[in-house]
Design a protein around this motif. Structure first.
Motif, mmCIF file in Angstrom:
data_model
loop_
_atom_site.group_PDB
_atom_site.id
_atom_site.type_symbol
_atom_site.label_atom_id
_atom_site.label_comp_id
_atom_site.label_asym_id
_atom_site.label_seq_id
_atom_site.Cartn_x
_atom_site.Cartn_y
_atom_site.Cartn_z
ATOM 1 N N GLU A 1 3.433 -10.656 -38.986
ATOM 2 C CA GLU A 1 4.053 -9.347 -39.140
ATOM 3 C C GLU A 1 3.489 -8.393 -38.087
ATOM 4 O O GLU A 1 2.354 -8.552 -37.622
ATOM 5 N N PHE A 2 4.302 -7.417 -37.723
ATOM 6 C CA PHE A 2 3.791 -6.326 -36.879
ATOM 7 C C PHE A 2 2.743 -5.535 -37.666
ATOM 8 O O PHE A 2 2.890 -5.309 -38.879
ATOM 9 N N ILE A 3 1.703 -5.111 -37.011
ATOM 10 C CA ILE A 3 0.752 -4.170 -37.574
ATOM 11 C C ILE A 3 1.062 -2.807 -36.956
ATOM 12 O O ILE A 3 0.889 -2.611 -35.751
ATOM 13 N N SER A 4 1.547 -1.882 -37.771
ATOM 14 C CA SER A 4 2.040 -0.601 -37.266
ATOM 15 C C SER A 4 0.948 0.461 -37.298
ATOM 16 O O SER A 4 0.268 0.638 -38.320
ATOM 17 N N VAL A 5 0.791 1.150 -36.204
ATOM 18 C CA VAL A 5 -0.133 2.275 -36.110
ATOM 19 C C VAL A 5 0.579 3.568 -36.454
ATOM 20 O O VAL A 5 0.059 4.429 -37.166
ATOM 21 N N ASP A 6 1.789 3.708 -35.952
ATOM 22 C CA ASP A 6 2.656 4.833 -36.273
ATOM 23 C C ASP A 6 4.083 4.346 -36.131
ATOM 24 O O ASP A 6 4.335 3.136 -36.035
ATOM 25 N N ASP A 7 5.039 5.260 -36.131
ATOM 26 C CA ASP A 7 6.443 4.843 -36.072
ATOM 27 C C ASP A 7 6.834 4.220 -34.735
ATOM 28 O O ASP A 7 7.893 3.587 -34.634
ATOM 29 N N TYR A 8 5.999 4.385 -33.717
ATOM 30 C CA TYR A 8 6.384 3.910 -32.393
ATOM 31 C C TYR A 8 5.473 2.811 -31.850
ATOM 32 O O TYR A 8 5.921 1.967 -31.073
ATOM 33 N N SER A 9 4.216 2.793 -32.218
ATOM 34 C CA SER A 9 3.248 1.843 -31.654
ATOM 35 C C SER A 9 2.888 0.788 -32.703
ATOM 36 O O SER A 9 2.528 1.126 -33.836
ATOM 37 N N HIS A 10 2.962 -0.483 -32.268
ATOM 38 C CA HIS A 10 2.722 -1.601 -33.183
ATOM 39 C C HIS A 10 1.937 -2.679 -32.437
ATOM 40 O O HIS A 10 1.999 -2.765 -31.206
ATOM 41 N N TYR A 11 1.223 -3.498 -33.208
ATOM 42 C CA TYR A 11 0.407 -4.543 -32.594
ATOM 43 C C TYR A 11 0.820 -5.921 -33.101
ATOM 44 O O TYR A 11 1.264 -6.078 -34.252
ATOM 45 N N ILE A 12 0.648 -6.906 -32.221
ATOM 46 C CA ILE A 12 0.820 -8.315 -32.569
ATOM 47 C C ILE A 12 -0.546 -8.961 -32.404
ATOM 48 O O ILE A 12 -1.048 -9.085 -31.285
ATOM 49 N N VAL A 13 -1.162 -9.365 -33.509
ATOM 50 C CA VAL A 13 -2.515 -9.915 -33.483
ATOM 51 C C VAL A 13 -2.430 -11.416 -33.741
ATOM 52 O O VAL A 13 -1.969 -11.858 -34.812
ATOM 53 N N PHE A 14 -2.853 -12.202 -32.748
ATOM 54 C CA PHE A 14 -2.827 -13.652 -32.898
ATOM 55 C C PHE A 14 -3.809 -14.055 -34.004
ATOM 56 O O PHE A 14 -4.859 -13.417 -34.195
ATOM 57 N N PRO A 15 -3.479 -15.132 -34.727
ATOM 58 C CA PRO A 15 -4.341 -15.531 -35.856
ATOM 59 C C PRO A 15 -5.693 -16.085 -35.436
ATOM 60 O O PRO A 15 -6.626 -16.123 -36.258
ATOM 61 N N GLU A 16 -5.834 -16.521 -34.177
ATOM 62 C CA GLU A 16 -7.103 -17.093 -33.744
ATOM 63 C C GLU A 16 -7.239 -17.001 -32.234
ATOM 64 O O GLU A 16 -6.260 -16.739 -31.516
ATOM 65 N N ALA A 17 -8.449 -17.231 -31.753
ATOM 66 C CA ALA A 17 -8.700 -17.248 -30.312
ATOM 67 C C ALA A 17 -8.085 -18.510 -29.703
ATOM 68 O O ALA A 17 -7.807 -19.499 -30.405
ATOM 69 N N LEU A 18 -7.887 -18.476 -28.381
ATOM 70 C CA LEU A 18 -7.265 -19.595 -27.672
ATOM 71 C C LEU A 18 -8.272 -20.255 -26.736
ATOM 72 O O LEU A 18 -9.162 -19.580 -26.203
ATOM 73 N N PRO A 19 -8.119 -21.555 -26.490
ATOM 74 C CA PRO A 19 -8.956 -22.211 -25.491
ATOM 75 C C PRO A 19 -8.681 -21.637 -24.098
ATOM 76 O O PRO A 19 -7.620 -21.063 -23.844
ATOM 77 N N ALA A 20 -9.634 -21.814 -23.204
ATOM 78 C CA ALA A 20 -9.434 -21.349 -21.830
ATOM 79 C C ALA A 20 -8.194 -21.995 -21.237
ATOM 80 O O ALA A 20 -7.935 -23.193 -21.434
ATOM 81 N N GLY A 21 -7.400 -21.205 -20.517
ATOM 82 C CA GLY A 21 -6.194 -21.735 -19.913
ATOM 83 C C GLY A 21 -5.207 -20.647 -19.563
ATOM 84 O O GLY A 21 -5.516 -19.444 -19.627
ATOM 85 N N TYR A 22 -4.002 -21.089 -19.198
ATOM 86 C CA TYR A 22 -2.945 -20.180 -18.755
ATOM 87 C C TYR A 22 -1.759 -20.380 -19.677
ATOM 88 O O TYR A 22 -1.273 -21.508 -19.853
ATOM 89 N N TYR A 23 -1.229 -19.269 -20.241
ATOM 90 C CA TYR A 23 -0.238 -19.363 -21.297
ATOM 91 C C TYR A 23 0.949 -18.420 -21.048
ATOM 92 O O TYR A 23 0.813 -17.376 -20.402
ATOM 93 N N ALA A 24 2.078 -18.816 -21.654
ATOM 94 C CA ALA A 24 3.218 -17.921 -21.840
ATOM 95 C C ALA A 24 3.517 -17.894 -23.319
ATOM 96 O O ALA A 24 3.575 -18.954 -23.966
ATOM 97 N N ALA A 25 3.691 -16.714 -23.886
ATOM 98 C CA ALA A 25 4.010 -16.581 -25.305
ATOM 99 C C ALA A 25 5.422 -16.008 -25.429
ATOM 100 O O ALA A 25 5.758 -14.998 -24.804
ATOM 101 N N GLU A 26 6.243 -16.680 -26.238
ATOM 102 C CA GLU A 26 7.600 -16.198 -26.496
ATOM 103 C C GLU A 26 7.628 -15.641 -27.910
ATOM 104 O O GLU A 26 7.302 -16.344 -28.880
#
Length: 406
Positions: free
Chosen positions: A334-359
């Motif tokens: 779910e989005f974590i909303s700070v206010d009506d305009y700003s929201h965060y996407i928090v990944f559930p865990e850290a990632l291994p070293a590397g290069y990524y694309a997230a869709e």
């Protein structure tokens, strides 16, 4: 005795006539050479006009003609003529004593107002003024749509405003270009050149240019450099009516032990009020994570993304083809909303070293971001001739010795 008296009277009259004639001759000569003027030239009798002018202004190499109903002389003109801003000039007598040419010794300044004043009272008063504006250089003043404008209606016309209206309309087709190519017709409305496209496509970046060398009608001036601007048309209406969100898709960097956090933007209250059957729910999102095999492929992917101008809507909604990459993870959140305009996407865990694309997908709205996960952090400072790259290890919090920089 009577005859003698009569002869004396005749001689006296003749002498008086001769004296009067001599005074008249002297007065005429003095008046001609400008030592005095018996009557001042009145305002209604004086005119000044530029010899080279049209409705766009006076030529920068023009001369002026000063004429009056009464005789003029150079001395009197120099005493009574005032010019602002000042310029040095020569005087050249015309076909008669009533006309003189005022010839500037140097070229006048472009796009400037000159005021010529004539003191008709001969008392230091500027009683009559003429204002002249020189022609400006032939150039483009503005355009519509404006440079880097977005969400432009697809039925818009394209206008280019020149500094003068006497451009050579017959040659527009040789100098005007729009990319991607679009058919249309041209119109001229005074200083405005108007291109009316047959059809513009939605969500498209168009670049319009007028090449250097586009001439004025008299052929005396031409555009000194190319004028170019780009704009982006609005997306399809059906896309606008669906839920959308923006995300900062610039390269994000995270440490190996740090769960990635991304920032998203949308008007929450608008969608709660207008878009959803359950107004108390915030839309959920699904994330698919893909791996690049090495930094070379990663850099190539970033170069394709960065080729799109950052001011465009397309830059924010750019989607790369990820089908050739390995999918390493999927999760919903779910989005974590700070206010009506700003929201965060928090990944559930850290990632291994590397290069990524997230869709990231919310309903039909899809956004992509690119991530680099590493415990190395860098700082780059460039000067005109030298630069410095600082590489630090986030775990040890110390500089990296003998780091390879490619």
């Amino acid at each position: 005795m009577d005859i003698f008296s009569q002869n004396n009277k005749l001689k006296l009259v003749a002498s008086l006539v001769l004296i009067i004639a001599m005074f008249a001759a002297v007065f005429y000569i003095l008046n001609r050479i400008g030592l005095f003027l018996d009557t001042p030239v009145i305002a209604a009798e004086v005119t000044i006009y530029a010899q080279e002018q049209d409705k766009t202004g006076i030529d920068t190499e023009t001369s002026f003609v000063l004429s009056a109903d009464q005789p003029l002389n150079e001395k009197k003109i120099r005493e009574t003529l005032q010019v602002l801003p000042t310029f040095a000039y020569d005087l050249e007598k015309g076909d008669n004593d009533n006309e003189y040419r005022i010839i500037p010794k140097e070229k006048l300044v472009e796009d400037k107002i000159y005021v010529l004043s004539f003191d008709t009272s001969n008392q230091g008063l500027e009683t009559l003024n003429w204002a002249f504006q020189t022609k400006g250089s032939f150039r483009v003043l503005s355009s519509l749509p404006r440079l880097k404008s977005t969400d432009v209606p697809i039925d818009t016309g394209i206008e280019i405003v020149f500094s003068r209206e006497d451009f050579d309309f017959s040659k527009v087709g040789n100098y005007f270009k729009i990319t991607p190519q679009v058919k249309g017709r041209f119109e001229q409305h005074k200083k405005n050149l108007v291109f009316i496209p047959e059809k513009l496509e939605s969500g498209t970046i168009y670049t319009v240019s007028v090449k250097a060398g586009f001439p004025s009608l008299d052929g005396k001036q031409a555009l000194e450099e190319e004028y170019s601007f780009s704009f982006e048309t609005s997306p399809l209406k059906e896309e606008q009516d669906k839920f959308t969100f923006d995300i900062d898709n610039r390269l994000s960097e995270f440490a190996v032990d740090e769960a990635p956090v991304l920032t998203a933007y949308f008007n929450l209250q608008y969608y709660l009020d207008k878009k959803w059957d359950k107004p108390t729910e915030v839309p959920s999102l699904a994330v698919s994570l893909y791996n690049y095999k090495d930094y070379t492929d990663f850099i190539e992917a970033l170069a394709l993304k960065d080729a799109i101008p950052d001011w465009t809507y397309q830059a924010r909604t750019y989607q790369a083809d990820l089908s050739g990459l390995t999918k390493s993870a999927e999760f919903e959140m779910e989005f974590i909303s700070v206010d009506d305009y700003s929201h965060y996407i928090v990944f559930p865990e850290a990632l291994p070293a590397g290069y990524y694309a997230a869709e990231i997908r919310v309903g039909d709205c899809v956004r992509q971001v690119w991530l680099q996960v590493s415990d190395l952090t860098t700082y780059l400072a460039l000067g005109e001739e030298k630069g410095i790259i600082w590489v630090n290890d986030l775990k040890s919090k110390k500089p990296v010795k003998d780091a390879d920089v490619a």
